[in-house]
Motif scaffolding. Structure first.
Motif, PDB file in Angstrom:
ATOM      1  N   ASP A 195      -5.734   3.192  -2.269  1.00 33.80           N
ATOM      2  CA  ASP A 195      -5.126   1.862  -2.319  1.00 33.80           C
ATOM      3  C   ASP A 195      -6.189   0.768  -2.380  1.00 33.80           C
ATOM      4  OD1 ASP A 195      -2.366   1.960  -2.306  1.00 33.80           O
ATOM      5  OD2 ASP A 195      -2.337   2.622  -0.232  1.00 33.80           O
ATOM      6  N   VAL A 196      -5.793  -0.420  -2.817  1.00 27.14           N
ATOM      7  CA  VAL A 196      -6.743  -1.530  -2.963  1.00 27.14           C
ATOM      8  C   VAL A 196      -7.529  -1.795  -1.685  1.00 27.14           C
ATOM      9  CG1 VAL A 196      -6.971  -3.799  -3.994  1.00 27.14           C
ATOM     10  CG2 VAL A 196      -4.800  -2.620  -4.129  1.00 27.14           C
ATOM     11  N   SER A 197      -6.822  -1.878  -0.554  1.00 26.72           N
ATOM     12  CA  SER A 197      -7.502  -2.251   0.685  1.00 26.72           C
ATOM     13  C   SER A 197      -8.438  -1.132   1.132  1.00 26.72           C
ATOM     14  CB  SER A 197      -6.467  -2.541   1.765  1.00 26.72           C
ATOM     15  OG  SER A 197      -5.655  -1.416   1.947  1.00 26.72           O
ATOM     16  N   VAL A 198      -8.046   0.111   0.886  1.00 22.19           N
ATOM     17  CA  VAL A 198      -8.884   1.252   1.259  1.00 22.19           C
ATOM     18  C   VAL A 198     -10.062   1.367   0.301  1.00 22.19           C
ATOM     19  CG1 VAL A 198      -8.864   3.716   1.712  1.00 22.19           C
ATOM     20  CG2 VAL A 198      -6.840   2.381   2.168  1.00 22.19           C
TER      21      VAL A 198
ATOM     22  N   GLN B 131     -12.776  -0.663   1.620  1.00 18.92           N
ATOM     23  CA  GLN B 131     -13.510  -0.010   2.718  1.00 18.92           C
ATOM     24  C   GLN B 131     -14.560   0.953   2.181  1.00 18.92           C
ATOM     25  OE1 GLN B 131     -10.725   2.147   5.138  1.00 18.92           O
ATOM     26  NE2 GLN B 131      -9.619   0.317   5.794  1.00 18.92           N
TER      27      GLN B 131
ATOM     28  N   SER C 259      -6.328  10.226   6.688  1.00 20.50           N
ATOM     29  CA  SER C 259      -5.744   9.529   5.539  1.00 20.50           C
ATOM     30  C   SER C 259      -6.695   9.645   4.342  1.00 20.50           C
ATOM     31  CB  SER C 259      -5.531   8.064   5.878  1.00 20.50           C
ATOM     32  OG  SER C 259      -6.770   7.428   6.017  1.00 20.50           O
TER      33      SER C 259
ATOM     34  N   GLU D 108       0.840  -1.202   0.000  1.00 16.18           N
ATOM     35  CA  GLU D 108       0.000   0.000   0.000  1.00 16.18           C
ATOM     36  C   GLU D 108       0.873   1.248   0.000  1.00 16.18           C
ATOM     37  OE1 GLU D 108      -3.641  -0.501   2.850  1.00 16.18           O
ATOM     38  OE2 GLU D 108      -2.038  -1.799   3.475  1.00 16.18           O
ATOM     39  N   SER D 109       0.253   2.419  -0.146  1.00 16.69           N
ATOM     40  CA  SER D 109       1.014   3.671  -0.036  1.00 16.69           C
ATOM     41  C   SER D 109       1.632   3.726   1.352  1.00 16.69           C
ATOM     42  CB  SER D 109       0.135   4.909  -0.188  1.00 16.69           C
ATOM     43  OG  SER D 109      -1.056   4.623  -0.790  1.00 16.69           O
TER      44      SER D 109
ATOM     45  N   ARG E  42     -14.275   9.039   2.992  1.00 14.69           N
ATOM     46  CA  ARG E  42     -15.471   8.730   3.782  1.00 14.69           C
ATOM     47  C   ARG E  42     -16.121  10.010   4.309  1.00 14.69           C
ATOM     48  NH1 ARG E  42     -13.541   4.586   7.903  1.00 14.69           N
ATOM     49  NH2 ARG E  42     -11.462   4.751   7.036  1.00 14.69           N
TER      50      ARG E  42
ATOM     51  N   ARG F  35      -3.572  -4.934  12.548  1.00 17.12           N
ATOM     52  CA  ARG F  35      -4.560  -5.175  11.487  1.00 17.12           C
ATOM     53  C   ARG F  35      -4.717  -6.668  11.198  1.00 17.12           C
ATOM     54  NH1 ARG F  35      -2.768  -1.545   6.515  1.00 17.12           N
ATOM     55  NH2 ARG F  35      -4.928  -1.808   5.890  1.00 17.12           N
TER      56      ARG F  35
ATOM     57  N   ILE G 169      -9.155  -5.009   4.646  1.00 18.09           N
ATOM     58  CA  ILE G 169      -8.217  -5.141   5.756  1.00 18.09           C
ATOM     59  C   ILE G 169      -8.584  -4.028   6.719  1.00 18.09           C
ATOM     60  CG2 ILE G 169      -5.810  -5.295   6.427  1.00 18.09           C
ATOM     61  CD1 ILE G 169      -5.047  -5.615   3.558  1.00 18.09           C
ATOM     62  N   VAL G 170      -8.860  -4.324   7.971  1.00 21.60           N
ATOM     63  CA  VAL G 170      -9.258  -3.267   8.904  1.00 21.60           C
ATOM     64  C   VAL G 170      -8.080  -2.322   9.132  1.00 21.60           C
ATOM     65  CG1 VAL G 170     -11.119  -4.440  10.105  1.00 21.60           C
ATOM     66  CG2 VAL G 170      -8.763  -4.832  10.816  1.00 21.60           C
ATOM     67  N   GLY G 171      -8.401  -1.057   9.420  1.00 22.57           N
ATOM     68  CA  GLY G 171      -7.373  -0.075   9.745  1.00 22.57           C
ATOM     69  C   GLY G 171      -6.571   0.347   8.538  1.00 22.57           C
ATOM     70  N   SER G 172      -5.457   1.030   8.782  1.00 15.61           N
ATOM     71  CA  SER G 172      -4.627   1.472   7.675  1.00 15.61           C
ATOM     72  C   SER G 172      -3.166   1.390   8.084  1.00 15.61           C
ATOM     73  CB  SER G 172      -4.986   2.902   7.286  1.00 15.61           C
ATOM     74  OG  SER G 172      -4.850   3.745   8.392  1.00 15.61           O
TER      75      SER G 172
END
Lengths: 333, 336
Positions: B198-201, B204, B168, A41-42, B174, A289, A270-273
């Motif tokens: 990002d993919v994971s975000v 969400q 972020s 991720e970033s 959101r 996480r 994925i929870v959180g960042s």
């Protein structure tokens, strides 16, 4: 022998009076003609890694320790003129946004010729011929016309082709491509991917692809390195990692892709960042996480083990492996 | 039976290009004439958005997807054509008349770093639209509305006094969604809301959007170029090319049996994890500019199946047996 080998690389940034670690003990190797992807991720440190390989880390960042060897020559200890030889000639970089890389007030031709002539002593005419030939080789139609045009007159895909042509001018051994297709449309992306693949295969160049798009990675790279919070967490052959990810973070990244969920169903997020540089947790950085985190994960940093699929830094995988091994022992008894 | 919420008919939008005064003069049939070049962003778009559905609009850069969103929101006036919201015509309304619809239609933008005011706290960002559209509410009542709203998008209300830069990218997107939801709209236009994430975000934000749709029975117009998201999220998909809709179908139909040659090329270009053996269909050349309205099909220059009819006659949307609509002569004639 490895073309490029990075071992125990630590890169830190001096920020707000703190010394913050952006890369921690990163090690990997790249062979001649090999295509390797760095995924995360970033904020994972992918781009910092790309920059530090050509020693482009600028203040407030610095390489704290570790070594980067190109053909057994230490890059971290090179002088400016020596680095100048490496940059462009041996290792070339492609960046995400082609408009930022090209100089808007110079023609395409002027920039290509400048790149050649700053490394080799040849006449303008010869340099121009080489430039046009390279523009042709990246499938730019009517390169003679493009040679006299400015970057703003070209479309995004065309600009990225020009960048790739620039990279090819000096026949480098390694291309570092930092998110080369992120700013492009899918159809153009597919063309650029194909072009990169062809170039690497035909000239046996090594490619280090930095990307967050696992689809692109699976198309290009033979080997994948997954990074999280400045550390490598998993490394192995791309197809095997995608089919059977070991580290919970890799699993999370793959499961978050829309094609992994049934249409209309919730995606597996994925929870959180990713924690910022100054808030990196103790132990395994992924534990806040991670659905499988234990007390051990919160306190200790896991080492690398070979899971059979990939090399991975995770206590859970480690436990599973020892469990299966002990089962196996019992059966023998 | 689906009830239409928004109907768009023959929508056109042309922008004057910023040429210098000198280059506007041409010699035409022996006479000196002044002609301004125009960029045709929308070339006759017909679309119906049904209540409660997610209509995804896909296409390459410059195909007019964002212009379509801006015209629907009334941020730019169309050159021709009509937009109806339920039974009322809403293009060409003045600001005061439009205010009622602004409350019912909201927009989420691509870049959450640019679309939130950096000098306003989250509380200010959210309270402004609520107080504006509900002038009868006291400051305390406004705050009472904001707290559950923030909680519902997964931002702790204790962070209400923070500025956008303290969040972020995913959190900011959101907050943008919370701002859009703050006036309780029926219809949300999301213009590439995931491409900066990002993919994971992305997962969400996409999950949140789906939850909100269920809770409030929202209708979405979702603009994107990411076809993987479309496949997951959309009820129906409209594929746009050079200011025209070239294929409109339910998501399942579109992904299992794409008909328009452009749709086929787009779908084949998605980098997928599973099958890396299939080669993407290569389109020749780049997207042409929209300076001159083409005669015939807009896709002619890049289409592998183009024949003389495609260069002469613009295809209309024709309904297919499986309920999709395609604007292509080759499909119509059964050549494809």
């Amino acid at each position: 022998m490895n073309l490029l080998s990075v071992s125990n690389l630590n890169v830190n940034f001096h920020l707000k009076g703190q010394d913050l670690a952006a890369l921690i003990d990163v090690s990997f190797t790249l062979n001649r003609g090999e295509r390797v992807a760095i995924v995360g991720e970033s904020g994972a440190g992918k781009s910092v890694l790309g920059f530090s390989i050509v020693n482009l880390i600028d203040k407030p960042g610095y390489i704290k320790s570790g070594s980067i060897k190109l053909d057994n020559k230490e890059i971290t200890k090179m002088t400016r003129p020596q680095l100048q030889e490496v940059r462009g000639k041996r290792i070339a970089m492609i960046f995400q946004d082609p408009m930022m890389t090209l100089n808007p007030v110079l023609t395409i031709g002027a920039q290509l010729v400048e790149a050649i002539r700053s490394h080799t002593r040849i006449s303008f005419k010869d340099a121009k011929n080489i430039a046009i030939e390279k523009l042709h080789s990246v499938q730019i139609a009517s390169p003679e016309k493009r040679f006299h045009q400015y970057p703003h007159e070209l479309s995004g895909g065309m600009r990225q082709r020009v960048i790739i042509a620039t990279v090819l001018l000096l026949n480098p051994d390694i291309i570092i491509a930092d998110e080369p297709t992120t700013a492009l449309d899918v159809t153009i992306q597919a063309e650029i991917i194909q072009l990169l693949l062809d170039i690497c295969r035909n000239n046996s160049m090594a490619l280090l692809l930095i990307s967050h798009d696992l689809g692109v990675v699976s198309r290009i790279a033979e080997r994948t390195i997954v990074m999280y919070a400045g550390r490598v967490v998993e490394e192995g052959p791309t197809l095997e990692i995608i089919n059977d990810p070991q580290h919970p973070y890799t699993q999370g990244l793959l499961n978050a892709l829309p094609q992994m969920a049934l249409p209309g169903q919730r995606l597996n997020q994925i929870v959180g960042s990713m924690p910022p540089l100054n808030e990196r947790p103790t132990g395994c950085a992924f534990h806040p996480r991670c659905p499988y985190a234990t007390d051990q994960c919160r306190q200790q940093q896991p080492g690398f083990i070979n899971s059979g699929v990939s090399t991975v830094a995770c206590f859970m995988v480690e436990d599973m492996l020892t469990d299966t091994n002990s089962d196996y022992d019992e059966e023998i008894d | 039976m689906a009830t239409p919420l928004i109907q768009i008919s023959h929508l056109e939008k042309a922008f004057a290009s910023n040429q210098s005064w000198f280059s506007q003069w041409r010699i035409d049939r022996g006479k000196l004439r002044r002609k301004k070049d125009k960029v045709h962003a929308l070339n006759g778009v017909n679309l119906t958005i049904n209540q409660g559905e997610t209509l995804c609009v896909v296409g390459e850069t410059g195909c007019g997807k964002s212009t379509l969103a801006r015209v629907l929101m009334g941020l730019t006036a169309p050159s021709k054509g009509e937009v109806h919201y339920q039974d009322q015509r809403i293009d060409h309304l003045n600001d005061r008349q439009r205010m009622l619809f602004r409350r019912r239609m909201q927009m989420v933008f691509q870049n959450p770093y640019a679309s939130l005011n950096p000098r306003m706290t989250v509380y200010q960002t959210l309270s402004e639209p609520i107080a504006f559209h509900n002038p009868q509410l006291s400051a305390k009542q406004v705050e009472e509305k904001i707290r559950p709203l923030l909680e519902s998008v997964g931002i702790a209300p204790s962070n209400m006094d923070h500025y956008p830069h303290e969040f972020s990218g995913g959190q900011r997107q959101r907050i943008s969604l919370a701002r859009a939801l703050s006036v309780e709209p029926d219809f949300i236009i999301a213009d590439e809301p995931l491409s900066a994430l990002d993919v994971s975000v992305q997962a969400q934000v996409l999950n949140l959007m789906m939850d909100k749709q269920e809770e409030h029975n929202l209708t979405y117009l979702f603009i994107t170029h990411d076809l993987a998201v479309v496949e997951h999220f959309a009820t129906r998909v409209a594929v746009m090319y050079l200011g025209r809709v070239c294929e409109l179908a339910s998501t399942k139909t579109l992904f299992s049996a794409p008909k328009h040659p452009y749709t086929q090329a787009l779908l084949s270009a998605i980098p997928r994890l599973d099958n890396n053996t299939t080669q993407p269909i290569r389109l020749m050349g780049e997207v042409p500019t929209q300076m001159d309205k083409p005669i015939g099909c807009v896709f002619q220059a890049r289409c592998p199946y183009a024949n003389p009819r495609c260069y002469a006659e613009s295809p209309d949307m024709i309904r297919q047996p499986d309920n999709s609509s395609v604007a292509c002569h080759a499909v119509d004639e059964g050549r494809l």
